[in-house]
Scaffold this active site. Structure first.
Site, PDB file in Angstrom:
ATOM      1  N   GLY A   6       0.788  -1.112   0.382  1.00 59.51           N
ATOM      2  CA  GLY A   6       0.024   0.294  -0.729  1.00 59.51           C
ATOM      3  C   GLY A   6       1.158   1.102   0.080  1.00 59.51           C
ATOM      4  O   GLY A   6       2.408   1.335  -0.099  1.00 59.51           O
ATOM      5  N   LEU A   8       1.433   3.311   1.969  1.00 59.99           N
ATOM      6  CA  LEU A   8       2.579   3.628   4.069  1.00 59.99           C
ATOM      7  C   LEU A   8       3.006   2.471   3.438  1.00 59.99           C
ATOM      8  O   LEU A   8       4.570   2.550   3.905  1.00 59.99           O
ATOM      9  CB  LEU A   8       1.460   3.802   4.940  1.00 59.99           C
ATOM     10  CG  LEU A   8       2.200   4.521   6.290  1.00 59.99           C
ATOM     11  CD1 LEU A   8       3.265   5.134   6.145  1.00 59.99           C
ATOM     12  CD2 LEU A   8       0.846   4.625   7.256  1.00 59.99           C
ATOM     13  N   ASP A  31      -4.341 -12.257   4.381  1.00 63.38           N
ATOM     14  CA  ASP A  31      -5.636 -11.448   5.143  1.00 63.38           C
ATOM     15  C   ASP A  31      -5.502 -11.576   6.549  1.00 63.38           C
ATOM     16  O   ASP A  31      -5.550 -12.392   6.608  1.00 63.38           O
ATOM     17  CB  ASP A  31      -6.791 -12.257   4.281  1.00 63.38           C
ATOM     18  CG  ASP A  31      -7.728 -11.727   4.614  1.00 63.38           C
ATOM     19  OD1 ASP A  31      -7.582 -10.787   5.691  1.00 63.38           O
ATOM     20  OD2 ASP A  31      -8.947 -12.382   4.209  1.00 63.38           O
ATOM     21  N   ALA A  55      -5.312  -2.038   5.474  1.00 64.53           N
ATOM     22  CA  ALA A  55      -6.208  -1.484   6.434  1.00 64.53           C
ATOM     23  C   ALA A  55      -7.335  -0.957   5.774  1.00 64.53           C
ATOM     24  O   ALA A  55      -7.454  -1.552   3.952  1.00 64.53           O
ATOM     25  CB  ALA A  55      -6.701   0.329   7.456  1.00 64.53           C
ATOM     26  N   TYR A  56      -8.879  -1.068   5.709  1.00 62.84           N
ATOM     27  CA  TYR A  56      -9.858  -0.352   5.057  1.00 62.84           C
ATOM     28  C   TYR A  56      -9.901   1.034   4.627  1.00 62.84           C
ATOM     29  O   TYR A  56      -9.948   0.961   5.827  1.00 62.84           O
ATOM     30  CB  TYR A  56     -11.187  -1.629   5.297  1.00 62.84           C
ATOM     31  CG  TYR A  56     -12.628  -1.411   4.546  1.00 62.84           C
ATOM     32  CD1 TYR A  56     -12.529  -2.087   3.640  1.00 62.84           C
ATOM     33  CD2 TYR A  56     -13.146  -0.225   4.629  1.00 62.84           C
ATOM     34  CE1 TYR A  56     -14.066  -1.981   2.886  1.00 62.84           C
ATOM     35  CE2 TYR A  56     -14.408  -0.076   3.495  1.00 62.84           C
ATOM     36  CZ  TYR A  56     -15.243  -1.084   3.295  1.00 62.84           C
ATOM     37  OH  TYR A  56     -15.760  -0.774   2.303  1.00 62.84           O
ATOM     38  N   TYR A 120     -16.228   4.171   9.364  1.00 64.16           N
ATOM     39  CA  TYR A 120     -15.379   3.802   8.747  1.00 64.16           C
ATOM     40  C   TYR A 120     -14.400   4.257  10.386  1.00 64.16           C
ATOM     41  O   TYR A 120     -12.849   3.712  11.025  1.00 64.16           O
ATOM     42  CB  TYR A 120     -14.430   4.313   7.400  1.00 64.16           C
ATOM     43  CG  TYR A 120     -12.828   4.880   7.680  1.00 64.16           C
ATOM     44  CD1 TYR A 120     -12.299   3.502   7.277  1.00 64.16           C
ATOM     45  CD2 TYR A 120     -12.660   5.925   8.202  1.00 64.16           C
ATOM     46  CE1 TYR A 120     -10.584   4.084   7.154  1.00 64.16           C
ATOM     47  CE2 TYR A 120     -10.654   6.795   8.518  1.00 64.16           C
ATOM     48  CZ  TYR A 120     -10.328   5.160   7.549  1.00 64.16           C
ATOM     49  OH  TYR A 120      -8.609   5.262   7.777  1.00 64.16           O
ATOM     50  N   LYS A 124     -11.349   2.409  12.875  1.00 68.36           N
ATOM     51  CA  LYS A 124     -10.399   1.988  13.508  1.00 68.36           C
ATOM     52  C   LYS A 124      -9.966   2.831  14.375  1.00 68.36           C
ATOM     53  O   LYS A 124      -9.129   2.186  15.502  1.00 68.36           O
ATOM     54  CB  LYS A 124      -9.277   3.838  12.701  1.00 68.36           C
ATOM     55  CG  LYS A 124     -10.146   2.718  10.722  1.00 68.36           C
ATOM     56  CD  LYS A 124      -9.009   2.337  10.773  1.00 68.36           C
ATOM     57  CE  LYS A 124      -7.668   3.102  10.300  1.00 68.36           C
ATOM     58  NZ  LYS A 124      -6.206   2.295  10.157  1.00 68.36           N
TER      59      LYS A 124
END
Length: 275
Positions: A6, A8, A31, A55-56, A120, A124
């Site tokens: 990703g 980051l 996963d 992350a989603y 979201y 988190k």
């Protein structure tokens, strides 16, 4: 490292290369919502440090897919925390400004109460709590990430629009503290090496601005006269509510000896790199 492919994650992999032995796993490799797979991967790698960049991030889509957000952002973190506990490893996990409701008038501190206004943000926040299940852990809240190998952030959209002479829509009243992924990766490595007190830190560049301020600074750096359409957060219909004031204070990180560069300095380095 989970989520290594990703935005980051890629920056963290680049920064850690040469400083540590890395087992980099993309979402396709691991996963994290499947706890058995997490435990198996951690046992095989036997790491001293587990860094979670997975992350989603589909903020609006999470309003319709709360379970998917919870699986990736909360239950997956719990699996990593349990694996870190069993392994005796340090867990590093990244949070977000979306845990706040956005009604503050000064930058949020780590001690301020979190009140997420979206699925979201809730997922988190739960992830932050679950990360603390690992005895040794750092939760680093980041915000408005930009940088990385693949330009896809809001900052990149602004830069592309200014370069192309397009009209760029920017929020005039959404206060932010942007996070340059290279600076976040640097800070992460220093935390791991120096090991200040474990817990929650805001890992953002220094200084508060708006998206209008970012666009104006980007135009100055590019030497262009921008066409900016100034809009208010309240005037834009979005599926998930965004915090209007979401600036974060990085004073705690500074007291730990890690000083984050200003957002202007970070943006200048990024613009110089991408041209």
């Amino acid at each position: 490292m989970a989520g290594a492919a990703g935005q980051l994650g890629g920056a963290v992999v680049r920064r850690f290369t040469g400083a540590a032995e890395i087992v980099a796993m993309s979402r396709q490799d691991l996963d994290i919502s499947v706890e058995a797979d997490v435990l198996h991967a951690v046992r095989d790698a036997s790491p001293d440090v587990i860094v979670n960049c997975s992350a989603y991030n589909a903020v609006d889509q999470a309003e319709d897919e709360p379970l998917a957000a919870l699986q990736a952002n909360a239950f997956g973190v719990l699996a990593l925390a349990r694996a870190a506990r069993q392994q005796g490893a340090l867990l590093v996990h990244y949070g977000t400004d979306f845990v706040f409701d956005g009604v503050a008038a000064s930058p949020y501190r780590e001690t301020d109460e979190a009140r997420p206004a979206s699925n979201y943000g809730l997922s988190k926040l739960l992830g932050e709590w679950f990360a603390a299940d690992a005895p040794a852990h750092y939760v680093l809240r980041v915000e408005s990430l930009f940088g990385g190998e693949r330009p896809r952030s809001s900052v990149d959209r602004i830069l592309e629009g200014i370069r192309g002479g397009a009209v760029v829509r920017v929020f005039v009243d959404r206060a932010v503290t942007p996070s340059y992924v290279d600076d976040v990766a640097d800070a992460t490595l220093r935390l791991i090496e120096e090991r200040p007190e474990h817990g929650l830190y805001h890992c953002v560049n220094s200084g508060v601005t708006t998206w209008l301020g970012i666009a104006e600074e980007a135009a100055r750096l590019l030497g262009r006269e921008p066409s900016l359409e100034r809009v208010s957060v309240d005037a834009v219909q979005l599926r998930a509510r965004r915090p209007k004031y979401c600036a974060l204070s990085n004073d705690k990180l500074r007291r730990a000896g890690i000083v984050m560069p200003s957002w202007q300095d970070a943006l200048g380095r990024y613009v110089a790199r991408v041209g």
